[in-house]
Scaffold this active site. Structure first.
Site, short mmCIF file in Angstrom:
data_model
loop_
_atom_site.label_atom_id
_atom_site.label_comp_id
_atom_site.label_asym_id
_atom_site.label_seq_id
_atom_site.Cartn_x
_atom_site.Cartn_y
_atom_site.Cartn_z
N SER A 169 -13.07 -5.06 1.65
CA SER A 169 -14.22 -4.14 0.62
C SER A 169 -15.60 -4.39 1.24
O SER A 169 -16.62 -4.75 0.63
CB SER A 169 -14.32 -4.92 -0.79
OG SER A 169 -13.03 -4.97 -1.24
N TYR A 220 5.01 -6.24 -9.54
CA TYR A 220 4.44 -7.11 -10.72
C TYR A 220 5.40 -7.28 -11.54
O TYR A 220 5.51 -6.88 -12.60
CB TYR A 220 3.13 -6.45 -11.12
CG TYR A 220 2.09 -6.10 -10.05
CD1 TYR A 220 1.11 -7.22 -10.02
CD2 TYR A 220 1.85 -5.10 -9.53
CE1 TYR A 220 0.14 -7.08 -9.15
CE2 TYR A 220 1.05 -4.88 -8.47
CZ TYR A 220 0.07 -5.80 -8.31
OH TYR A 220 -1.22 -5.56 -7.49
N TRP A 247 4.08 -9.84 0.50
CA TRP A 247 3.40 -9.89 -0.83
C TRP A 247 4.03 -10.88 -1.34
O TRP A 247 5.06 -11.64 -1.05
CB TRP A 247 4.18 -8.65 -1.18
CG TRP A 247 4.07 -8.41 -2.84
CD1 TRP A 247 4.53 -8.17 -3.90
CD2 TRP A 247 2.49 -8.29 -3.37
NE1 TRP A 247 4.05 -8.19 -4.94
CE2 TRP A 247 2.71 -8.10 -4.65
CE3 TRP A 247 1.18 -8.17 -2.88
CZ2 TRP A 247 1.77 -7.77 -5.70
CZ3 TRP A 247 0.10 -8.18 -3.76
CH2 TRP A 247 0.23 -7.92 -5.30
N TYR A 296 0.95 -1.24 -0.05
CA TYR A 296 -0.03 -0.04 -0.10
C TYR A 296 0.75 1.22 0.20
O TYR A 296 0.34 2.46 -0.18
CB TYR A 296 -1.09 0.01 1.29
CG TYR A 296 -2.01 -1.26 1.27
CD1 TYR A 296 -2.18 -2.07 0.22
CD2 TYR A 296 -2.61 -1.41 2.48
CE1 TYR A 296 -3.03 -2.99 0.40
CE2 TYR A 296 -3.44 -2.59 2.46
CZ TYR A 296 -3.61 -3.36 1.46
OH TYR A 296 -4.51 -4.49 1.74
N ARG A 323 -16.70 10.30 7.11
CA ARG A 323 -17.11 8.87 7.02
C ARG A 323 -16.35 7.96 7.79
O ARG A 323 -16.85 6.93 8.17
CB ARG A 323 -16.76 8.66 5.23
CG ARG A 323 -18.10 9.15 4.41
CD ARG A 323 -17.99 8.73 3.07
NE ARG A 323 -16.91 9.22 2.23
CZ ARG A 323 -16.73 10.37 1.62
NH1 ARG A 323 -18.09 11.17 1.72
NH2 ARG A 323 -15.72 10.87 0.83
P1 A2P Z 1 -13.78 7.91 0.90
O1 A2P Z 1 -12.46 7.61 1.24
O2 A2P Z 1 -13.83 8.92 -0.02
O3 A2P Z 1 -14.77 7.60 1.98
P2 A2P Z 1 -14.25 -0.62 0.86
O4 A2P Z 1 -14.10 -0.29 2.40
O5 A2P Z 1 -15.37 -1.68 0.63
O6 A2P Z 1 -12.99 -0.66 0.02
O7 A2P Z 1 -14.72 0.87 0.43
C1 A2P Z 1 -13.96 2.07 0.27
C2 A2P Z 1 -14.66 3.22 -0.72
O8 A2P Z 1 -15.86 3.42 0.14
C3 A2P Z 1 -13.86 4.33 -0.75
O9 A2P Z 1 -13.97 4.99 -2.07
C4 A2P Z 1 -14.39 5.30 0.26
O10 A2P Z 1 -14.39 6.72 -0.19
C5 A2P Z 1 -15.82 4.88 0.30
N1 A2P Z 1 -16.66 5.02 1.71
C6 A2P Z 1 -16.17 4.57 2.80
N2 A2P Z 1 -16.99 5.05 3.71
C7 A2P Z 1 -18.22 5.41 3.23
C8 A2P Z 1 -19.49 5.79 3.81
N3 A2P Z 1 -19.73 5.54 4.87
N4 A2P Z 1 -20.20 6.17 2.71
C9 A2P Z 1 -20.05 6.25 1.53
N5 A2P Z 1 -18.89 5.81 0.86
C10 A2P Z 1 -18.00 5.53 1.74
#
Ligand code: A2P
Length: 282
Positions: free
Chosen positions: A189, A101, A58, A27, A248
């Site tokens: 995810s 990669y 990795w 990352y 968020r």
């Molecule tokens: P951001 O960093 O702008 O909040 P995952 O955890 O499934 O990988 O999803 C990550 C994605 O979801 C990121 O693009 C993140 O964007 C977005 N995200 C994180 N929390 C929320 C939330 N509570 N509502 C909507 N989108 C979110």
């Protein structure tokens, strides 16, 4: 991630109450994560033992003799003495070297033959050396888990298997298998990814727009994201939502003041499409 945003996000996350931080060498922000943790310790906000940091081995580092030096490199970047969990990031090995990669002249990934069981024994040695408190795997299917579990002379079982897991990809069979073997499923995810077309299968619809998740959220005055995360923890899946947005980050932590009914859990389980967002085509 833009320079510095990871440092700020991890500090906000720790202030919010998060303690489990999911990282990886690939990352390229482990130095910021380590700095955030160390700053919060220096502030007196937390102690090292309050944090649960997960690092990952990795694909180019599967040969057993590379495992410990790779973990030591991560610890040096983090400036920490140990990780709480170290996991094999993927069950396939790439040719060792500087290229993350490695590709041949036709652009094809160059794989590398290694024995996952030998890699696992090197992981066990890292635990014995105190460099990792626990060891686990990621993206392993049942057959690959069984290979480790049935290894003659197995010293430590994988404590966890980190895989894609959310209402559109609920992993019922793997979850049951892991439950039987006391292996925790860590769901990546959990919000349906960032839908970045360079690595996400965007033909699967956006999870957070789902009508059922939104309707259930409305009932509890919660968002679809909060419902998706609550669904995970209520079925015993560890969720690792990713966000670099302070609002968020806080929103995703507000999931311990409501609970979904059995009926709602079933309704969400029925959303399973058995389609991955993260296909890992390499
Ligand atoms: P951001 O960093 O702008 O909040 P995952 O955890 O499934 O990988 O999803 C990550 C994605 O979801 C990121 O693009 C993140 O964007 C977005 N995200 C994180 N929390 C929320 C939330 N509570 N509502 C909507 N989108 C979110």
């Amino acid at each position: 991630t833009p320079k510095g945003s990871c440092l700020e996000s991890v500090k906000i996350a720790i202030d919010t109450g998060y303690r489990h931080i999911d990282g990886a060498f690939v990352y390229y922000n482990e130095h910021e994560v380590g700095q955030a943790i160390r700053e919060k310790i220096a502030e007196g906000k937390i102690k090292r033992e309050d944090i649960f940091y997960c690092g990952k081995l990795w694909n180019t580092c599967h040969p057993p003799e590379l495992v410990r030096p790779t973990l030591e490199k991560t610890l040096k970047i983090l400036q920490l003495d140990y990780v709480d969990l170290y996991i094999i990031e993927l069950p396939m090995a790439f040719k060792p070297g500087d290229a993350i990669y490695p590709r041949d002249e036709n652009g094809k990934i160059i794989y590398h033959e290694t024995d996952l069981c030998a890699t696992w024994e090197a992981m066990e040695a890292c635990k014995d050396a105190g460099l990792a408190k626990s060891i686990g795997v990621s993206n392993f299917n049942r057959r690959q888990l069984e290979m480790i579990l049935n290894k003659p002379g197995l010293k430590y079982k994988p404590v966890s298997n980190q895989v894609e897991c959310h209402p559109y990809f609920t992993q019922p069979k793997l979850l049951e298998f892991c439950r039987q073997h006391d292996i925790v499923i860590v769901g990546y995810s959990p919000l349906g990814t960032s839908r970045d077309e360079t690595w996400v299968n965007v033909s699967s619809p956006p999870l957070l727009k789902d009508a059922v998740l939104n309707a259930i959220g409305k009932k509890y005055n919660k968002t679809a994201a909060q419902v998706a995360l609550r669904f995970g923890i209520q079925r015993g899946v560890v969720v690792i939502p990713k966000s670099f947005n302070p609002q968020r980050i806080r929103e995703n932590f507000q999931i311990f003041d409501f609970s979904l009914t059995e009926e709602e859990m079933k309704e969400i389980e029925a959303l399973n499409k058995n389609v991955r967002y993260v296909e890992l085509l390499m």
